[in-house]
Design an enzyme around this catalytic site. Structure first.
Site, PDB file in Angstrom:
ATOM      1  CD  GLU A  19      -1.933  12.067   0.632  1.00 28.18           C
ATOM      2  OE1 GLU A  19      -1.261  11.309  -0.102  1.00 28.18           O
ATOM      3  OE2 GLU A  19      -1.906  12.011   1.874  1.00 28.18           O
ATOM      4  CD  GLU A  22       0.385  12.495   5.394  1.00 25.37           C
ATOM      5  OE1 GLU A  22      -0.849  12.550   5.567  1.00 25.37           O
ATOM      6  OE2 GLU A  22       1.026  13.454   4.923  1.00 25.37           O
TER       7      GLU A  22
HETATM    8  N1  CO8 Z   1     -12.432   9.286   3.570  1.00 24.22           N
HETATM    9  C1  CO8 Z   1     -13.757   9.100   3.758  1.00 24.22           C
HETATM   10  N2  CO8 Z   1     -14.385   7.930   3.538  1.00 24.22           N
HETATM   11  C2  CO8 Z   1     -13.643   6.910   3.097  1.00 24.22           C
HETATM   12  C3  CO8 Z   1     -12.248   7.024   2.874  1.00 24.22           C
HETATM   13  C4  CO8 Z   1     -11.638   8.281   3.141  1.00 24.22           C
HETATM   14  N3  CO8 Z   1     -10.318   8.482   3.010  1.00 24.22           N
HETATM   15  N4  CO8 Z   1     -11.780   5.843   2.429  1.00 24.22           N
HETATM   16  C5  CO8 Z   1     -12.837   5.016   2.377  1.00 24.22           C
HETATM   17  N5  CO8 Z   1     -13.964   5.657   2.774  1.00 24.22           N
HETATM   18  C6  CO8 Z   1     -15.324   5.133   2.863  1.00 24.22           C
HETATM   19  C7  CO8 Z   1     -15.923   4.945   1.479  1.00 24.22           C
HETATM   20  O1  CO8 Z   1     -16.464   6.154   0.985  1.00 24.22           O
HETATM   21  C8  CO8 Z   1     -16.985   3.912   1.769  1.00 24.22           C
HETATM   22  O2  CO8 Z   1     -18.084   4.547   2.395  1.00 24.22           O
HETATM   23  P1  CO8 Z   1     -19.598   4.144   2.003  1.00 24.22           P
HETATM   24  O3  CO8 Z   1     -19.722   2.681   2.395  1.00 24.22           O
HETATM   25  O4  CO8 Z   1     -20.419   5.066   2.831  1.00 24.22           O
HETATM   26  O5  CO8 Z   1     -19.707   4.339   0.539  1.00 24.22           O
HETATM   27  C9  CO8 Z   1     -16.314   3.022   2.806  1.00 24.22           C
HETATM   28  O6  CO8 Z   1     -15.303   3.812   3.402  1.00 24.22           O
HETATM   29  C10 CO8 Z   1     -15.678   1.785   2.195  1.00 24.22           C
HETATM   30  O7  CO8 Z   1     -14.812   2.218   1.134  1.00 24.22           O
HETATM   31  P2  CO8 Z   1     -14.836   1.571  -0.330  1.00 24.22           P
HETATM   32  O8  CO8 Z   1     -16.236   1.152  -0.680  1.00 24.22           O
HETATM   33  O9  CO8 Z   1     -14.155   2.528  -1.265  1.00 24.22           O
HETATM   34  O10 CO8 Z   1     -13.958   0.272  -0.076  1.00 24.22           O
HETATM   35  P3  CO8 Z   1     -13.013  -0.469  -1.112  1.00 24.22           P
HETATM   36  O11 CO8 Z   1     -12.572  -1.691  -0.407  1.00 24.22           O
HETATM   37  O12 CO8 Z   1     -13.644  -0.607  -2.463  1.00 24.22           O
HETATM   38  O13 CO8 Z   1     -11.751   0.532  -1.322  1.00 24.22           O
HETATM   39  C11 CO8 Z   1      -9.966   1.990  -0.575  1.00 24.22           C
HETATM   40  C12 CO8 Z   1     -10.928   0.823  -0.230  1.00 24.22           C
HETATM   41  C13 CO8 Z   1      -8.967   1.535  -1.616  1.00 24.22           C
HETATM   42  C14 CO8 Z   1      -9.244   2.352   0.713  1.00 24.22           C
HETATM   43  C15 CO8 Z   1     -10.766   3.189  -1.107  1.00 24.22           C
HETATM   44  O14 CO8 Z   1     -11.855   3.440  -0.226  1.00 24.22           O
HETATM   45  C16 CO8 Z   1      -9.963   4.444  -1.241  1.00 24.22           C
HETATM   46  O15 CO8 Z   1      -9.239   4.593  -2.215  1.00 24.22           O
HETATM   47  N6  CO8 Z   1     -10.105   5.361  -0.261  1.00 24.22           N
HETATM   48  C17 CO8 Z   1      -9.478   6.680  -0.308  1.00 24.22           C
HETATM   49  C18 CO8 Z   1      -7.976   6.580  -0.147  1.00 24.22           C
HETATM   50  C19 CO8 Z   1      -7.376   7.953  -0.250  1.00 24.22           C
HETATM   51  O16 CO8 Z   1      -7.425   8.602  -1.279  1.00 24.22           O
HETATM   52  N7  CO8 Z   1      -6.780   8.392   0.848  1.00 24.22           N
HETATM   53  C20 CO8 Z   1      -6.132   9.680   0.930  1.00 24.22           C
HETATM   54  C21 CO8 Z   1      -7.077  10.677   1.469  1.00 24.22           C
HETATM   55  S1  CO8 Z   1      -6.439  12.300   1.419  1.00 24.22           S
HETATM   56  C22 CO8 Z   1      -5.431  12.399   2.768  1.00 24.22           C
HETATM   57  O17 CO8 Z   1      -5.278  11.493   3.542  1.00 24.22           O
HETATM   58  C23 CO8 Z   1      -4.776  13.708   2.897  1.00 24.22           C
HETATM   59  C24 CO8 Z   1      -3.888  13.746   4.104  1.00 24.22           C
HETATM   60  C25 CO8 Z   1      -3.396  15.133   4.196  1.00 24.22           C
HETATM   61  C26 CO8 Z   1      -3.544  15.658   5.577  1.00 24.22           C
HETATM   62  C27 CO8 Z   1      -4.526  16.722   5.587  1.00 24.22           C
HETATM   63  C28 CO8 Z   1      -4.062  18.020   5.083  1.00 24.22           C
HETATM   64  C29 CO8 Z   1      -4.741  19.184   5.743  1.00 24.22           C
END
Ligand code: CO8
Length: 259
Positions: free
Chosen positions: A133, A113
């Site tokens: 999401e 976004e």
């Molecule tokens: N939020 C918080 N922490 C995150 C996020 C996130 N979105 N993405 C990654 N991290 C953290 C992980 O928890 C991890 O932390 P830790 O080392 O402490 O365990 C670290 O970053 C590394 O992540 P991964 O180990 O998961 O790394 P990978 O390479 O295996 O995977 C990905 C990377 C594919 C990006 C995976 O982390 C993932 O799928 N992340 C979430 C993606 C997601 O669902 N994003 C959407 C979030 S919701 C949103 O954006 C809503 C927007 C609406 C606006 C708000 C409305 C009010």
């Protein structure tokens, strides 16, 4: 306000806004949102900033809103915060200067976004974009349901929004979600080069073009044409129009530089 996770650098009249929260893949927490709103206000106001690059560094653009922070929020918490979340992205979208997003790695959820709030998007060959999401049982809240269909059309947007699937750079280019795909190391330099084109361009004209396009897209054609008419007439009150047209008559096209 001092910034912890959003860095601002200005060089040669181009600002780089860089997300810098690598341990959480640049997740956009409430603090990051506040810092984005502040930096958007600063670059909007500073006359030494003529164009902006939005970047997350070499590894990741942003993996979305901070899911760990959001997971503990109730409905009433979200009612309190949702305007600020959307406001951070809107503040970037409303910067009255050309803005390019340089996307390396993941741009997911709020990260996608944020990239869509820029005027154009350059993506690395390894970039991955998407609105996952729905997989969290929620929906995009920072413009994803609105800006994505405007960029790629309603059917492709609904496919991405319904499935939450990730899109690689080549597909993102094919559907119009990004504008250029480049080797990872070239994304930021090419974005800087694009922004640098506007350093000597006419600032009021750029602002008026951006506002006419963006506000026009939010309105019916007649309202959009009215917005354009107002900006077109107003341009004649600027020194830039005198400079630009005089330069054309005296030296030919494209030679003018503007303060
Ligand atoms: N939020 C918080 N922490 C995150 C996020 C996130 N979105 N993405 C990654 N991290 C953290 C992980 O928890 C991890 O932390 P830790 O080392 O402490 O365990 C670290 O970053 C590394 O992540 P991964 O180990 O998961 O790394 P990978 O390479 O295996 O995977 C990905 C990377 C594919 C990006 C995976 O982390 C993932 O799928 N992340 C979430 C993606 C997601 O669902 N994003 C959407 C979030 S919701 C949103 O954006 C809503 C927007 C609406 C606006 C708000 C409305 C009010």
């Amino acid at each position: 306000m001092s910034s912890e996770f959003v860095q601002l650098e200005v060089a040669d009249s181009v600002a780089t806004i860089r997300l810098d929260r690598p341990k959480a893949m640049n997740a956009i927490s409430l603090q990051v949102q506040a810092e984005l709103r502040a930096v958007a206000a600063e670059v909007s106001e500073r006359s030494d900033v003529r164009a902006v690059v939005l970047w997350g560094g070499e590894k990741v653009f942003a993996a979305g809103n901070d899911v760990k922070e959001m997971a503990d929020m109730s409905y009433t918490d979200m009612v309190d915060h949702v305007e600020g979340v959307q406001g951070a992205v809107t503040a970037i979208a409303r910067i009255p200067k050309p803005v390019v997003a340089a996307v390396n790695g993941y741009a997911l959820g709020g990260g996608c976004e944020l990239a869509m709030a820029a005027d154009v998007r350059f993506a690395a060959e390894n970039a991955v974009l998407g609105q996952p999401e729905v997989l969290l049982g929620i929906i995009p809240g920072a413009g994803g349901t609105q800006r994505l269909p405007r960029l790629v059309g309603p059917s492709k947007a609904k496919d991405l929004l319904f499935t939450g699937r990730f899109v690689k750079a080549d597909e993102a280019l094919a559907i119009g979600l990004v504008d250029r795909v480049l080797p990872a190391a070239d994304v930021y330099p090419e974005a800087l080069a694009w922004a640098a084109r506007f350093v000597n361009a006419a600032p009021y004209a750029l602002r008026a073009i951006k506002e006419s396009v963006d506000r026009g897209l939010e309105a019916d054609l007649e309202t959009g044409l009215q917005i354009e008419r107002q900006h077109f007439a107003a341009a004649f009150a600027t020194e830039d129009s005198t400079t630009g047209m005089r330069s054309f008559i005296e030296s030919g096209p494209g030679k003018a530089t503007f303060e």
